[in-house]
Motif scaffolding. Structure first.
Motif, PDB file in Angstrom:
ATOM      1  N   ILE A   1       0.841  -1.206   0.000  1.00 20.30           N
ATOM      2  CA  ILE A   1       0.000   0.000   0.000  1.00 20.30           C
ATOM      3  C   ILE A   1       0.872   1.252   0.000  1.00 20.30           C
ATOM      4  CG2 ILE A   1      -2.183  -0.903   0.851  1.00 20.30           C
ATOM      5  CD1 ILE A   1      -1.347  -0.313   3.655  1.00 20.30           C
ATOM      6  N   ALA A   2       1.885   1.238  -0.865  1.00 18.87           N
ATOM      7  CA  ALA A   2       2.737   2.405  -1.055  1.00 18.87           C
ATOM      8  C   ALA A   2       2.262   3.202  -2.264  1.00 18.87           C
ATOM      9  CB  ALA A   2       4.191   1.964  -1.240  1.00 18.87           C
ATOM     10  N   GLY A   3       2.698   4.452  -2.360  1.00 12.72           N
ATOM     11  CA  GLY A   3       2.341   5.278  -3.505  1.00 12.72           C
ATOM     12  C   GLY A   3       0.846   5.435  -3.644  1.00 12.72           C
ATOM     13  N   ASN A   4       0.346   5.318  -4.858  1.00 10.80           N
ATOM     14  CA  ASN A   4      -1.085   5.484  -5.069  1.00 10.80           C
ATOM     15  C   ASN A   4      -1.880   4.217  -4.778  1.00 10.80           C
ATOM     16  OD1 ASN A   4      -3.309   7.182  -5.801  1.00 10.80           O
ATOM     17  ND2 ASN A   4      -3.464   6.054  -7.730  1.00 10.80           N
ATOM     18  N   PHE A   5      -1.249   3.210  -4.200  1.00 12.31           N
ATOM     19  CA  PHE A   5      -1.986   2.088  -3.622  1.00 12.31           C
ATOM     20  C   PHE A   5      -2.406   2.418  -2.187  1.00 12.31           C
ATOM     21  CE2 PHE A   5       0.478   0.022  -6.969  1.00 12.31           C
ATOM     22  CZ  PHE A   5      -0.480  -0.788  -7.555  1.00 12.31           C
ATOM     23  N   ALA A   6      -1.890   3.528  -1.652  1.00 14.44           N
ATOM     24  CA  ALA A   6      -2.197   3.925  -0.280  1.00 14.44           C
ATOM     25  C   ALA A   6      -3.649   4.377  -0.164  1.00 14.44           C
ATOM     26  CB  ALA A   6      -1.259   5.045   0.150  1.00 14.44           C
ATOM     27  N   PRO A   7      -4.244   4.220   1.019  1.00 10.74           N
ATOM     28  CA  PRO A   7      -5.659   4.541   1.199  1.00 10.74           C
ATOM     29  C   PRO A   7      -5.915   6.042   1.252  1.00 10.74           C
ATOM     30  CG  PRO A   7      -4.707   3.865   3.280  1.00 10.74           C
ATOM     31  CD  PRO A   7      -3.649   3.641   2.241  1.00 10.74           C
ATOM     32  N   VAL A   8      -7.193   6.383   1.107  1.00 11.80           N
ATOM     33  CA  VAL A   8      -7.648   7.771   1.200  1.00 11.80           C
ATOM     34  C   VAL A   8      -8.824   7.835   2.157  1.00 11.80           C
ATOM     35  CG1 VAL A   8      -6.899   8.413  -1.122  1.00 11.80           C
ATOM     36  CG2 VAL A   8      -9.183   7.456  -0.795  1.00 11.80           C
ATOM     37  N   PRO A   9      -9.099   9.032   2.704  1.00  8.19           N
ATOM     38  CA  PRO A   9     -10.307   9.182   3.522  1.00  8.19           C
ATOM     39  C   PRO A   9     -11.551   9.244   2.652  1.00  8.19           C
ATOM     40  CG  PRO A   9      -9.186  11.282   3.330  1.00  8.19           C
ATOM     41  CD  PRO A   9      -8.292  10.252   2.669  1.00  8.19           C
ATOM     42  N   GLU A  10     -12.704   9.088   3.291  1.00 10.03           N
ATOM     43  CA  GLU A  10     -13.955   9.254   2.577  1.00 10.03           C
ATOM     44  C   GLU A  10     -14.070  10.688   2.053  1.00 10.03           C
ATOM     45  OE1 GLU A  10     -17.010   8.063   5.358  1.00 10.03           O
ATOM     46  OE2 GLU A  10     -17.354   6.245   4.177  1.00 10.03           O
ATOM     47  N   ASN A  11     -14.797  10.827   0.949  1.00  8.54           N
ATOM     48  CA  ASN A  11     -14.998  12.136   0.349  1.00  8.54           C
ATOM     49  C   ASN A  11     -16.478  12.321   0.087  1.00  8.54           C
ATOM     50  OD1 ASN A  11     -14.801  14.515  -1.263  1.00  8.54           O
ATOM     51  ND2 ASN A  11     -12.716  13.926  -1.827  1.00  8.54           N
ATOM     52  N   PRO A  12     -17.163  13.220   0.810  1.00  6.32           N
ATOM     53  CA  PRO A  12     -18.573  13.470   0.505  1.00  6.32           C
ATOM     54  C   PRO A  12     -18.710  14.062  -0.888  1.00  6.32           C
ATOM     55  CG  PRO A  12     -17.729  15.091   2.062  1.00  6.32           C
ATOM     56  CD  PRO A  12     -16.659  14.058   1.909  1.00  6.32           C
ATOM     57  N   VAL A  13     -19.904  13.999  -1.419  1.00 11.38           N
ATOM     58  CA  VAL A  13     -20.123  14.346  -2.817  1.00 11.38           C
ATOM     59  C   VAL A  13     -19.699  15.784  -3.112  1.00 11.38           C
ATOM     60  CG1 VAL A  13     -22.541  15.037  -2.447  1.00 11.38           C
ATOM     61  CG2 VAL A  13     -21.794  14.214  -4.702  1.00 11.38           C
ATOM     62  N   ARG A  14     -18.998  15.950  -4.246  1.00  8.98           N
ATOM     63  CA  ARG A  14     -18.595  17.255  -4.770  1.00  8.98           C
ATOM     64  C   ARG A  14     -19.174  17.390  -6.174  1.00  8.98           C
ATOM     65  NH1 ARG A  14     -13.570  18.842  -2.466  1.00  8.98           N
ATOM     66  NH2 ARG A  14     -13.472  20.525  -4.018  1.00  8.98           N
ATOM     67  N   HIS A  15     -19.851  18.511  -6.409  1.00  9.36           N
ATOM     68  CA  HIS A  15     -20.557  18.707  -7.671  1.00  9.36           C
ATOM     69  C   HIS A  15     -19.790  19.636  -8.616  1.00  9.36           C
ATOM     70  CE1 HIS A  15     -24.223  16.636  -6.367  1.00  9.36           C
ATOM     71  NE2 HIS A  15     -24.080  17.248  -5.195  1.00  9.36           N
TER      72      HIS A  15
END
Length: 570
Positions: free
Chosen positions: A94-108
């Motif tokens: 899970i290095a680089g862009n395999f690493a996790p992200v937080p939740e993101n509420p909807v963006r319009h």
């Protein structure tokens, strides 16, 4: 699930400099402590720890919790004395862009370059592994908690959201404030794997955790069936996820087809484009029957399970359907739990086993009519399509044949190859033939993709597959002519990588099979930004690019739900 759970989930990565560091693995240049992950400079997660919620435990439970926590600490200290393989090292997995992200509420109203084709109305959704908590021991990329990323198209504009699928496992760990469930691939091998299983069962015995409602992560497949969007991993029931009217996501709950499903379901069920039926397998690694087949009518009525006789539990991540048959791979990657006692992995490549495919009538009431066709040294992690050719008594299977077969799970020195092949199964002679579809001079690793979903189970000319180069990253996708072997590539660009290409037909009644668009997430590792690209499938020209408000990690499989179907969601 309580809506409050959907509002506060974010990765809880902590650094503890007082903990002993793990020695450098001879197989990796990454220096790793179990409590410290080397994230890219561009990524700065909020390093807070989610506080555990107070537990209503009695004195016995509190004492048991303290004792078992001490056992776990001793186990972790012992494990740190030994280097991890690349397939279980979180600093690699899970290095680089395999690493996790937080939740993101909807963006319009996201920025758009180009023009979104007018026929694209609905939601593109893609699943992936995204661990909520920092691993305390071994971790494989497949072990992460499921997160769905959604881009909704409406009136020529686009919105984006990503949310965890609220599995029973994730909800419990979030309540406790740390990972508690064993990780099937990264942790469960050797004697320490046995110790972790015993530790989990002991916690369950005292009521500290509850695995009776499933232990799956729902991170692999997505399918829209009978007005339900289902997120799946093959170790559990599916989870029902809903796209809200404003483009956000919510988990409805664990889904068992109104009480009809009694066992797990693999992550790649198939929906017949003509009948609307769903076909699926369920496998067990402990007790017989090791494999079961079932189907679900278009209105949700499940057939009885049909046990398929296997001598040992086999890993079956995928299978195929034709107009009349299901095609079941019984290959050489098998589960042998006894290997853990000898200190090894329970997932092994059995060179002595003969790979074969079973051909069973879709509407069979039992397995007596299954016809097995041998396919020596054949392992396909994914099967892209299959169809019948009655004039030659054959079923044609299109799949990516992988060598070494278990390289995803067990570290080896040999470079991985994933070769797109045509496998012909003669169910009268019981023999098969196999040939690479692409010429040897143009051979590339092709993994993750699809054919036109309106042609599934019927003869198709084109497949759209990820160019898994350099493995395991995806540098573009290929449109392959399955008849001629011609390959046309769409490359994402310098230091840009993506994942599975999703083919979206422009119209169900289009005369041309390739009349449609490819949708795929692409991440720029130089700028550390992600986008969704829309590519014309006929000429491989970029139609539009949607700039996303946050990074999208590399993930697994996706689907598209038309706007009319979104309105009919259960």
């Amino acid at each position: 699930m309580p809506p409050s759970l959907a509002a506060s989930s974010s990765p809880s990565w902590t650094i503890n400099p007082k903990l002993p560091q793990r020695s450098r693995s001879p197989h990796s240049s990454t220096f790793c402590s179990l409590q410290t992950l080397q994230f890219p400079d561009h990524y700065h997660p909020h390093p807070h720890q989610l506080p555990p919620q107070p537990q209503k435990w009695n004195l016995l439970q509190k004492a048991a919790s303290l004792a078992l926590d001490a056992v776990e600490s001793a186990l972790i200290s012992h494990e740190r004395l030994h280097p991890l393989s690349k397939t279980a090292d979180p600093a690699v997995q899970i290095a680089g862009n395999f690493a996790p992200v937080p939740e993101n509420p909807v963006r319009h109203s996201l920025p758009i370059s180009g023009t979104i084709p007018s026929c694209i109305r609905g939601a593109y959704l893609r699943n992936g592994a995204n661990p909520l908590y920092e691993p305390v021991a071994g971790h494989h990329f497949f072990d992460g908690d499921g997160m769905v990323h959604a881009v909704q198209f409406k009136d020529g504009s686009a919105s984006y959201a990503c949310r965890f699928t609220k599995t029973h496992r994730l909800v419990q760990e979030k309540t406790l404030g740390r990972p508690m469930f064993p990780k099937a691939i990264g942790e469960l091998h050797g004697h320490s794997g046995i110790a972790r299983l015993l530790l989990f069962y002991a916690r369950g015995l005292f009521g500290l955790v509850d695995g009776s409602h499933g232990m799956g992560v729902a991170n692999a497949g997505l399918v829209y069936f009978n007005n339900h969007l289902l997120a799946m991993s093959e170790d559990d029931f599916p989870y029902h996820v809903r796209v809200t009217p404003n483009g956000d996501l919510e988990t409805v709950g664990r889904y068992n087809f109104d009480g009809q499903l009694k066992s797990t379901m693999i992550a790649h069920p198939k929906v017949d484009p003509v009948t609307g039926e769903l076909f699926a397998l369920s496998y067990d690694v402990v007790k017989k029957p090791y494999l079961k087949y079932f189907r679900v009518s278009s209105d949700g009525e499940k057939s009885p399970d049909i046990p398929i006789n296997l001598s040992e539990p086999t890993m079956m991540h995928d299978f195929a359907i034709t107009e009349r048959f299901v095609v079941i791979p019984d290959q050489q990657v098998v589960f042998k739990l006894s290997e853990m006692i000898r200190g090894g992995s329970p997932v092994i490549y059995d060179k002595k086993k003969m790979s074969r495919f079973g051909i069973l009538d879709k509407n069979a009431s039992d397995s007596s009519g299954v016809r097995w066709v041998e396919a020596p040294d054949c392992f396909c992690f994914h099967l892209w399509n299959a169809w019948e050719e009655p004039e030659s008594d054959e079923v044609v299977v299109i799949g990516s044949c992988m060598t070494p077969a278990d390289s995803i799970f067990n570290e080896c020195d040999e470079s991985l190859k994933s070769v797109l092949c045509e496998i012909r199964l003669n169910f009268k002679t019981g023999k098969s033939t196999r040939r690479p579809i692409i010429s040897e001079t143009e051979q590339v690793n092709l993994e993750a993709g699809m054919v036109n979903k309106n042609k599934l189970g019927r003869k198709t000319r084109y497949a759209y597959l990820a160019l898994a180069e350099p493995w395991p990253k995806v540098s573009g996708f290929a449109k392959v002519d399955l008849l001629t072997g011609e390959i046309n590539k769409y490359m994402y660009g310098d230091k840009r990588f993506g994942g599975e290409p999703l083919f979206l037909p422009r119209d169900q009644n289009s005369e041309r099979e390739d009349d449609g668009y490819i949708l795929t997430f692409v991440h720029d590792e130089k700028e550390w930004r992600s986008e969704l690209r829309i590519v014309n499938a006929m000429n491989l020209k970029l139609e539009a690019s949607i700039k996303l408000p946050s990074r999208v990690p590399y993930g697994f499989h996706g689907t598209f739900i038309d706007s009319k179907d979104l309105q009919k969601q259960a």
